[in-house]
Design a protein around this motif. Structure first.
Motif, PDB file in Angstrom:
ATOM      1  N   GLY A   1       0.795  -1.225   0.000  1.00  0.00           N
ATOM      2  CA  GLY A   1       0.000   0.000   0.000  1.00  0.00           C
ATOM      3  C   GLY A   1       0.824   1.269   0.000  1.00  0.00           C
ATOM      4  N   SER A   2       2.093   1.181   0.416  1.00  0.00           N
ATOM      5  CA  SER A   2       2.947   2.368   0.465  1.00  0.00           C
ATOM      6  C   SER A   2       3.668   2.640  -0.850  1.00  0.00           C
ATOM      7  N   ARG A   3       3.524   1.744  -1.829  1.00  0.00           N
ATOM      8  CA  ARG A   3       4.147   1.988  -3.128  1.00  0.00           C
ATOM      9  C   ARG A   3       3.440   3.153  -3.822  1.00  0.00           C
ATOM     10  N   PRO A   4       4.179   4.124  -4.351  1.00  0.00           N
ATOM     11  CA  PRO A   4       3.537   5.290  -4.980  1.00  0.00           C
ATOM     12  C   PRO A   4       2.556   4.925  -6.090  1.00  0.00           C
ATOM     13  N   ALA A   5       2.899   3.951  -6.921  1.00  0.00           N
ATOM     14  CA  ALA A   5       2.002   3.566  -8.017  1.00  0.00           C
ATOM     15  C   ALA A   5       0.717   2.948  -7.476  1.00  0.00           C
ATOM     16  N   VAL A   6       0.831   2.182  -6.406  1.00  0.00           N
ATOM     17  CA  VAL A   6      -0.365   1.600  -5.782  1.00  0.00           C
ATOM     18  C   VAL A   6      -1.227   2.700  -5.183  1.00  0.00           C
ATOM     19  N   GLU A   7      -0.597   3.651  -4.535  1.00  0.00           N
ATOM     20  CA  GLU A   7      -1.356   4.774  -3.967  1.00  0.00           C
ATOM     21  C   GLU A   7      -2.113   5.523  -5.054  1.00  0.00           C
ATOM     22  N   ARG A   8      -1.481   5.741  -6.192  1.00  0.00           N
ATOM     23  CA  ARG A   8      -2.153   6.461  -7.277  1.00  0.00           C
ATOM     24  C   ARG A   8      -3.298   5.639  -7.854  1.00  0.00           C
TER      25      ARG A   8
END
Length: 206
Positions: free
Chosen positions: A192-199
């Motif tokens: 969940g902390s991956r930037p692409a996942v957040e986006r």
């Protein structure tokens, strides 16, 4: 250009996350399933099963694809990322991708439905099966950093959107069971902390 037809569901967010991870240019066509837009003739032309997500890659024909697992696999092979090209690591990722498609997603989807219907018998049945599947995932994650091993793959994307839904939307019926799964909780935070996942998780139709 890739055109993604999708909505804000766990399945619908999988290709969003994938495209963000890969950095490929794409555009989104929202398909509001609450308004039955998935039954429109123009959508059925690319997704005959009237389900989101669906995708059209203009660079490949164009090529129209439906089913989230097929889309993830195609994008991984197109880009050469998030899925090993051959060997054991490839098939480990694919087996967990298909595990999610055949088990985790459908069972959590049924649980989400029946918790809104005040059907105690059905809810209990799907709570037990959801817990069993989440326990399988927790045990796997107790042995490896990510779902299919030490590297982030399409298996993580596929499983994350549904596990995250279980931890948020279905928390009322799964809370104690989720608290007893430390490896799953670790992985949810990690992915969940991956930037692409957040986006991908943050997208909302305009």
């Amino acid at each position: 250009m890739i055109t993604l037809h999708t909505w804000t569901t766990p399945n619908g967010r999988k290709p969003l996350i994938m495209l963000e991870e890969l950095g490929l240019p794409y555009r989104i066509v929202p398909v509001n399933i609450g308004k039955d837009e998935q039954f429109r003739p123009e959508f059925l032309a690319i997704s005959p099963n009237n389900k989101i997500p669906a995708m059209v890659d203009d660079e490949a024909g164009p090529l129209a694809l439906f089913e989230s697992g097929a889309i993830l696999t195609y994008l991984a092979e197109k880009s050469g990322q998030l899925l090993a090209p051959a060997g054991p690591e490839r098939y480990k990722a694919l087996q967990w991708l298909h595990w999610q498609i055949g088990g985790l997603g459908p069972m959590l989807g049924q649980l989400g439905y029946f918790t809104k219907q005040d059907d105690a018998f059905a809810t209990e049945r799907f709570v037990k099966e959801a817990d069993r599947l989440l326990t399988v995932l927790d045990k796997q994650l107790g042995n490896s950093r990510y779902v299919a091993g030490e590297e982030f793959t399409i298996a993580d994307i596929a499983c994350y959107t549904w596990a995250q839904a279980a931890a948020t939307r279905m928390k009322a019926v799964l809370a104690e069971r989720l608290d007893n799964k430390p490896a799953l909780q670790r992985w949810l935070s990690l992915v969940g902390s991956r930037p692409a996942v957040e986006r991908g998780m943050a997208w909302k139709p305009g």
